[in-house]
Design an enzyme around this catalytic site. Sequence first.
Site, PDB file in Angstrom:
ATOM      1  N   TYR A   1      31.688 -12.943 -54.729  1.00  0.00           N
ATOM      2  CA  TYR A   1      30.657 -13.826 -55.296  1.00  0.00           C
ATOM      3  C   TYR A   1      30.830 -15.266 -54.832  1.00  0.00           C
ATOM      4  O   TYR A   1      29.921 -15.864 -54.236  1.00  0.00           O
ATOM      5  CB  TYR A   1      30.682 -13.734 -56.824  1.00  0.00           C
ATOM      6  CG  TYR A   1      29.934 -14.826 -57.545  1.00  0.00           C
ATOM      7  CD1 TYR A   1      28.587 -15.076 -57.280  1.00  0.00           C
ATOM      8  CD2 TYR A   1      30.568 -15.616 -58.506  1.00  0.00           C
ATOM      9  CE1 TYR A   1      27.904 -16.086 -57.945  1.00  0.00           C
ATOM     10  CE2 TYR A   1      29.892 -16.616 -59.174  1.00  0.00           C
ATOM     11  CZ  TYR A   1      28.558 -16.855 -58.893  1.00  0.00           C
ATOM     12  OH  TYR A   1      27.883 -17.853 -59.554  1.00  0.00           O
TER      13      TYR A   1
ATOM     14  N   LYS B   1      28.616 -17.506 -52.075  1.00  0.00           N
ATOM     15  CA  LYS B   1      27.962 -18.732 -52.553  1.00  0.00           C
ATOM     16  C   LYS B   1      28.407 -19.931 -51.711  1.00  0.00           C
ATOM     17  O   LYS B   1      27.611 -20.825 -51.413  1.00  0.00           O
ATOM     18  CB  LYS B   1      28.272 -18.968 -54.031  1.00  0.00           C
ATOM     19  CG  LYS B   1      27.612 -17.992 -54.984  1.00  0.00           C
ATOM     20  CD  LYS B   1      26.092 -18.076 -54.964  1.00  0.00           C
ATOM     21  CE  LYS B   1      25.569 -19.280 -55.710  1.00  0.00           C
ATOM     22  NZ  LYS B   1      24.082 -19.290 -55.792  1.00  0.00           N
TER      23      LYS B   1
END
Length: 458
Positions: free
Chosen positions: A238, A242
Amino acid sequence: MTELGIVDFLENKVVLITGATGFLAKIFMEKILRVQPKVKKLYLLIRAPEAKSALHRFNVEAMSKDLFKVLKEKHGPNLQKFLSEKVTAVAGDITCEDLGVQDSSLKAQMFKEIDVVVNAAATTNFDERYDTALNLNTFGAKNVLNFAKKCVNIKLLLHVSTAYVSGEKPGLMLETPYYLGESLNGKNGLDINEERKIVEDKLKELKSDINANDKTIKLAMKDLGMQRANYYGWPNTYVFTKALGEMIIGHLKGDLPLVILRPTIVTSTFKEPIPGWVEGIRTIDSLALGYGKGQLTCFLGNPDAVYDVVPADMVVNAMIVAIAAHANQTGSEMIYHVGSSVSNPVKFCRIQRCGYRYFTEHPWIGKDGKPVIVGEVTVLNSMASFHRYIGLRYLLPLQWIRECNSMERLVLSRTLLSSSPDRLQSTLEEQDDQIVDLGGNSTTSRSPGSAEGDGMAT
């Protein structure tokens, strides 16, 4: 800039919000509609095959929620008229060029009208499939940027990221950008297009394997994401994807004003529009839920550790202020961390006390209709203390039961020594059916406590 000036900025503006049915995006949308009813229009990008389905998702996943209770009370019977004038649900997908908007006339209208783009679309699963996370969090961000650059009146792109792109480093995290090729651990060779090629090659390899299935492919792609993230110093897929998303939009933004917002652990609302509104089980919510149900009796962690939590409505306020403050600043790139650890740190021991007080005053009602009585959580600050706790609470009682069973067998055997062989064999077989067998064999009369002990031993 005053609060009035911030609200005034939104008057007559057109805003595109991606990921519009997500937790943070809905709170952002509600806030604008509530405090600035003179906003011209909100385009809500919703993943759906066509406009009718997008509108259905908006009604079911947004307007039906208690979050919009205040807005409904404010407009009463005129709510639908207000929404029809101010909100347009757009079917699309940020993983596609032009965000997957198929209606050419609608797309042309959006390019002409939009003033601000807010990208709140993302997958937030820590161990998401690498192909999915890369498409959404990295190349999806690029697609949103390209769409924003086609808007002739664009004043700003606000990209919602996460503070944990900074990894797990201790100390003060600076609000600095990440550049193409930069890694957290100093390793060279990070190339976003190469990461895409690695994904494509891995998928080809997996799909060519006759023994592969959807489950094994999914697990392999999850493992790949974690491997690539860890290789360059990020803790999970994640935050890695990002960070890559930040890199690519920072590199390609040109003169477009850009704000990157990095919130920490986003929790329920503090007070707006209603206190304590949350959706689903998010971040630390699972701990509170497990504790309230009486399922969490111990916790491995530092009681003095700071949990950087921030209410969702405060994040939304920061988003709106950043938009008003930096719109029309040609070529600018601003990064803001939104958290609490510096100005108002929350230690775990405080969360522990609050949880105990809350669930004592407002106990969870179990399936049997009775309130669940909670105790104070035992906090274990090392693996050694954790092993001691498990040994004393579970392993020692199990050993005691084992010894009792062995002693009972011995006494019984001695008592029956004088019996006939047939009598002895029959009695022992009957006793076997009643004694708890901790070795895993089937029994006919286990107590609930013994059965739970088997589970812990396993």
